[in-house]
Write a protein that holds these residues in place. Structure first.
Motif, PDB file in Angstrom:
ATOM      1  N   TYR A 111     -18.849  10.633   6.040  1.00 12.61           N
ATOM      2  CA  TYR A 111     -19.834  10.377   4.989  1.00 12.61           C
ATOM      3  C   TYR A 111     -19.160   9.767   3.761  1.00 12.61           C
ATOM      4  O   TYR A 111     -19.607   8.733   3.242  1.00 12.61           O
ATOM      5  CB  TYR A 111     -20.570  11.665   4.611  1.00 12.61           C
ATOM      6  CG  TYR A 111     -21.447  11.466   3.393  1.00 12.61           C
ATOM      7  CD1 TYR A 111     -22.706  10.895   3.518  1.00 12.61           C
ATOM      8  CD2 TYR A 111     -21.001  11.827   2.127  1.00 12.61           C
ATOM      9  CE1 TYR A 111     -23.514  10.689   2.406  1.00 12.61           C
ATOM     10  CE2 TYR A 111     -21.794  11.617   1.012  1.00 12.61           C
ATOM     11  CZ  TYR A 111     -23.038  11.055   1.146  1.00 12.61           C
ATOM     12  OH  TYR A 111     -23.824  10.844   0.052  1.00 12.61           O
ATOM     13  N   TYR A 112     -18.108  10.419   3.283  1.00 13.73           N
ATOM     14  CA  TYR A 112     -17.442   9.906   2.084  1.00 13.73           C
ATOM     15  C   TYR A 112     -16.756   8.575   2.348  1.00 13.73           C
ATOM     16  O   TYR A 112     -16.716   7.708   1.483  1.00 13.73           O
ATOM     17  CB  TYR A 112     -16.455  10.937   1.534  1.00 13.73           C
ATOM     18  CG  TYR A 112     -17.158  11.973   0.707  1.00 13.73           C
ATOM     19  CD1 TYR A 112     -17.487  11.729  -0.612  1.00 13.73           C
ATOM     20  CD2 TYR A 112     -17.534  13.189   1.260  1.00 13.73           C
ATOM     21  CE1 TYR A 112     -18.168  12.664  -1.365  1.00 13.73           C
ATOM     22  CE2 TYR A 112     -18.208  14.134   0.517  1.00 13.73           C
ATOM     23  CZ  TYR A 112     -18.526  13.863  -0.806  1.00 13.73           C
ATOM     24  OH  TYR A 112     -19.198  14.788  -1.545  1.00 13.73           O
ATOM     25  N   TRP A 113     -16.222   8.400   3.546  1.00 16.78           N
ATOM     26  CA  TRP A 113     -15.536   7.153   3.887  1.00 16.78           C
ATOM     27  C   TRP A 113     -16.533   5.987   3.949  1.00 16.78           C
ATOM     28  O   TRP A 113     -16.296   4.909   3.425  1.00 16.78           O
ATOM     29  CB  TRP A 113     -14.826   7.314   5.221  1.00 16.78           C
ATOM     30  CG  TRP A 113     -13.829   6.234   5.534  1.00 16.78           C
ATOM     31  CD1 TRP A 113     -13.761   4.988   5.011  1.00 16.78           C
ATOM     32  CD2 TRP A 113     -12.754   6.329   6.452  1.00 16.78           C
ATOM     33  NE1 TRP A 113     -12.710   4.298   5.551  1.00 16.78           N
ATOM     34  CE2 TRP A 113     -12.077   5.102   6.437  1.00 16.78           C
ATOM     35  CE3 TRP A 113     -12.301   7.337   7.302  1.00 16.78           C
ATOM     36  CZ2 TRP A 113     -10.968   4.848   7.234  1.00 16.78           C
ATOM     37  CZ3 TRP A 113     -11.203   7.076   8.088  1.00 16.78           C
ATOM     38  CH2 TRP A 113     -10.533   5.859   8.050  1.00 16.78           C
ATOM     39  N   ILE A 114     -17.705   6.208   4.566  1.00 16.78           N
ATOM     40  CA  ILE A 114     -18.678   5.136   4.771  1.00 16.78           C
ATOM     41  C   ILE A 114     -19.572   4.911   3.552  1.00 16.78           C
ATOM     42  O   ILE A 114     -19.784   3.770   3.139  1.00 16.78           O
ATOM     43  CB  ILE A 114     -19.533   5.428   6.021  1.00 16.78           C
ATOM     44  CG1 ILE A 114     -18.657   5.395   7.269  1.00 16.78           C
ATOM     45  CG2 ILE A 114     -20.692   4.450   6.145  1.00 16.78           C
ATOM     46  CD1 ILE A 114     -19.338   5.930   8.526  1.00 16.78           C
ATOM     47  N   PHE A 115     -20.095   5.989   2.970  1.00 15.60           N
ATOM     48  CA  PHE A 115     -21.114   5.851   1.937  1.00 15.60           C
ATOM     49  C   PHE A 115     -20.585   5.920   0.510  1.00 15.60           C
ATOM     50  O   PHE A 115     -21.287   5.510  -0.411  1.00 15.60           O
ATOM     51  CB  PHE A 115     -22.209   6.901   2.129  1.00 15.60           C
ATOM     52  CG  PHE A 115     -22.963   6.723   3.408  1.00 15.60           C
ATOM     53  CD1 PHE A 115     -23.815   5.651   3.591  1.00 15.60           C
ATOM     54  CD2 PHE A 115     -22.807   7.620   4.446  1.00 15.60           C
ATOM     55  CE1 PHE A 115     -24.510   5.471   4.773  1.00 15.60           C
ATOM     56  CE2 PHE A 115     -23.491   7.460   5.630  1.00 15.60           C
ATOM     57  CZ  PHE A 115     -24.346   6.386   5.793  1.00 15.60           C
ATOM     58  N   VAL A 116     -19.391   6.444   0.304  1.00 18.50           N
ATOM     59  CA  VAL A 116     -18.853   6.524  -1.055  1.00 18.50           C
ATOM     60  C   VAL A 116     -17.745   5.493  -1.206  1.00 18.50           C
ATOM     61  O   VAL A 116     -17.916   4.488  -1.878  1.00 18.50           O
ATOM     62  CB  VAL A 116     -18.368   7.958  -1.384  1.00 18.50           C
ATOM     63  CG1 VAL A 116     -17.782   8.019  -2.769  1.00 18.50           C
ATOM     64  CG2 VAL A 116     -19.520   8.947  -1.257  1.00 18.50           C
ATOM     65  N   SER A 117     -16.606   5.754  -0.571  1.00 18.51           N
ATOM     66  CA  SER A 117     -15.495   4.798  -0.594  1.00 18.51           C
ATOM     67  C   SER A 117     -14.379   5.340   0.274  1.00 18.51           C
ATOM     68  O   SER A 117     -14.061   6.534   0.224  1.00 18.51           O
ATOM     69  CB  SER A 117     -14.988   4.603  -2.025  1.00 18.51           C
ATOM     70  OG  SER A 117     -13.780   3.887  -2.032  1.00 18.51           O
ATOM     71  N   ALA A 118     -13.757   4.457   1.034  1.00 16.61           N
ATOM     72  CA  ALA A 118     -12.631   4.881   1.870  1.00 16.61           C
ATOM     73  C   ALA A 118     -11.500   5.407   0.998  1.00 16.61           C
ATOM     74  O   ALA A 118     -10.757   6.302   1.401  1.00 16.61           O
ATOM     75  CB  ALA A 118     -12.148   3.724   2.732  1.00 16.61           C
ATOM     76  N   ASP A 119     -11.378   4.874  -0.220  1.00 14.30           N
ATOM     77  CA  ASP A 119     -10.339   5.342  -1.140  1.00 14.30           C
ATOM     78  C   ASP A 119     -10.576   6.783  -1.591  1.00 14.30           C
ATOM     79  O   ASP A 119      -9.676   7.446  -2.077  1.00 14.30           O
ATOM     80  CB  ASP A 119     -10.274   4.444  -2.385  1.00 14.30           C
ATOM     81  CG  ASP A 119      -9.886   3.024  -2.030  1.00 14.30           C
ATOM     82  OD1 ASP A 119      -9.181   2.841  -1.022  1.00 14.30           O
ATOM     83  OD2 ASP A 119     -10.297   2.100  -2.757  1.00 14.30           O
ATOM     84  N   TYR A 120     -11.808   7.237  -1.436  1.00 13.64           N
ATOM     85  CA  TYR A 120     -12.174   8.589  -1.873  1.00 13.64           C
ATOM     86  C   TYR A 120     -11.689   9.660  -0.900  1.00 13.64           C
ATOM     87  O   TYR A 120     -11.643  10.822  -1.229  1.00 13.64           O
ATOM     88  CB  TYR A 120     -13.698   8.652  -2.008  1.00 13.64           C
ATOM     89  CG  TYR A 120     -14.199   9.605  -3.052  1.00 13.64           C
ATOM     90  CD1 TYR A 120     -14.044   9.327  -4.397  1.00 13.64           C
ATOM     91  CD2 TYR A 120     -14.835  10.780  -2.687  1.00 13.64           C
ATOM     92  CE1 TYR A 120     -14.508  10.201  -5.354  1.00 13.64           C
ATOM     93  CE2 TYR A 120     -15.301  11.662  -3.640  1.00 13.64           C
ATOM     94  CZ  TYR A 120     -15.131  11.357  -4.979  1.00 13.64           C
ATOM     95  OH  TYR A 120     -15.583  12.226  -5.927  1.00 13.64           O
ATOM     96  N   VAL A 121     -11.350   9.247   0.316  1.00 10.86           N
ATOM     97  CA  VAL A 121     -10.904  10.183   1.354  1.00 10.86           C
ATOM     98  C   VAL A 121      -9.380  10.098   1.453  1.00 10.86           C
ATOM     99  O   VAL A 121      -8.833   9.096   1.898  1.00 10.86           O
ATOM    100  CB  VAL A 121     -11.556   9.859   2.716  1.00 10.86           C
ATOM    101  CG1 VAL A 121     -11.112  10.851   3.776  1.00 10.86           C
ATOM    102  CG2 VAL A 121     -13.064   9.846   2.589  1.00 10.86           C
ATOM    103  N   ASP A 122      -8.699  11.143   1.016  1.00  3.78           N
ATOM    104  CA  ASP A 122      -7.239  11.170   1.050  1.00  3.78           C
ATOM    105  C   ASP A 122      -6.731  11.111   2.493  1.00  3.78           C
ATOM    106  O   ASP A 122      -7.384  11.583   3.421  1.00  3.78           O
ATOM    107  CB  ASP A 122      -6.696  12.440   0.379  1.00  3.78           C
ATOM    108  CG  ASP A 122      -7.006  12.474  -1.110  1.00  3.78           C
ATOM    109  OD1 ASP A 122      -7.212  11.401  -1.698  1.00  3.78           O
ATOM    110  OD2 ASP A 122      -7.042  13.582  -1.687  1.00  3.78           O
ATOM    111  N   MET A 123      -5.539  10.545   2.671  1.00  5.12           N
ATOM    112  CA  MET A 123      -4.958  10.336   3.996  1.00  5.12           C
ATOM    113  C   MET A 123      -4.883  11.620   4.837  1.00  5.12           C
ATOM    114  O   MET A 123      -5.227  11.588   6.025  1.00  5.12           O
ATOM    115  CB  MET A 123      -3.578   9.688   3.882  1.00  5.12           C
ATOM    116  CG  MET A 123      -2.975   9.340   5.228  1.00  5.12           C
ATOM    117  SD  MET A 123      -3.995   8.267   6.262  1.00  5.12           S
ATOM    118  CE  MET A 123      -3.884   6.745   5.361  1.00  5.12           C
ATOM    119  N   PRO A 124      -4.464  12.765   4.270  1.00  3.94           N
ATOM    120  CA  PRO A 124      -4.420  13.970   5.121  1.00  3.94           C
ATOM    121  C   PRO A 124      -5.786  14.310   5.714  1.00  3.94           C
ATOM    122  O   PRO A 124      -5.882  14.749   6.854  1.00  3.94           O
ATOM    123  CB  PRO A 124      -3.952  15.081   4.175  1.00  3.94           C
ATOM    124  CG  PRO A 124      -3.238  14.382   3.081  1.00  3.94           C
ATOM    125  CD  PRO A 124      -3.928  13.048   2.930  1.00  3.94           C
TER     126      PRO A 124
END
Length: 105
Positions: free
Chosen positions: A68-81
């Motif tokens: 959800y956060y990756w697609i609808f907010v921003s991929a940068d919002y989802v930390d690598m871990p």
């Protein structure tokens, strides 16, 4: 491990440490409780059908949150871990569903 060493892990990955790391502590605590659930399943897999379903829902819930956060907010919002853990959780969620055939209905 993440609960105690999140600063080290973030530094290794060259990521900015969040100003309020409380959510990191909460995630680490929930993962610890989840570990207890998995141990309980391991001790009596044949009678753990409901716990396996619950464990699968936790895995898929984590994957859904990351996506959800990756697609609808921003991929940068989802930390690598969390990206890595999301992929791993998807695989384990599927394996948990497949393991239901070893339980009593």
């Amino acid at each position: 491990m993440f609960l105690l060493f999140y600063k080290f892990i973030y530094n290794i990955l060259k990521m900015a440490i969040p100003p309020n790391p409380a959510y990191l502590s909460l995630c680490a605590m929930l993962i610890g409780l989840y570990g207890i659930l998995l141990f309980m399943i391991y001790k009596d897999i044949k009678n753990s059908r409901n716990m396996i379903i619950y464990a699968s829902l936790i895995k898929f819930g984590f994957v859904a949150t990351v996506l959800y956060y990756w697609i609808f907010v921003s991929a940068d919002y989802v930390d690598m871990p969390f990206r890595i853990l999301g992929g791993i959780d998807l695989i384990f969620g599927i394996l948990f569903i497949k393991s239901l055939k070893f339980t009593k209905k």
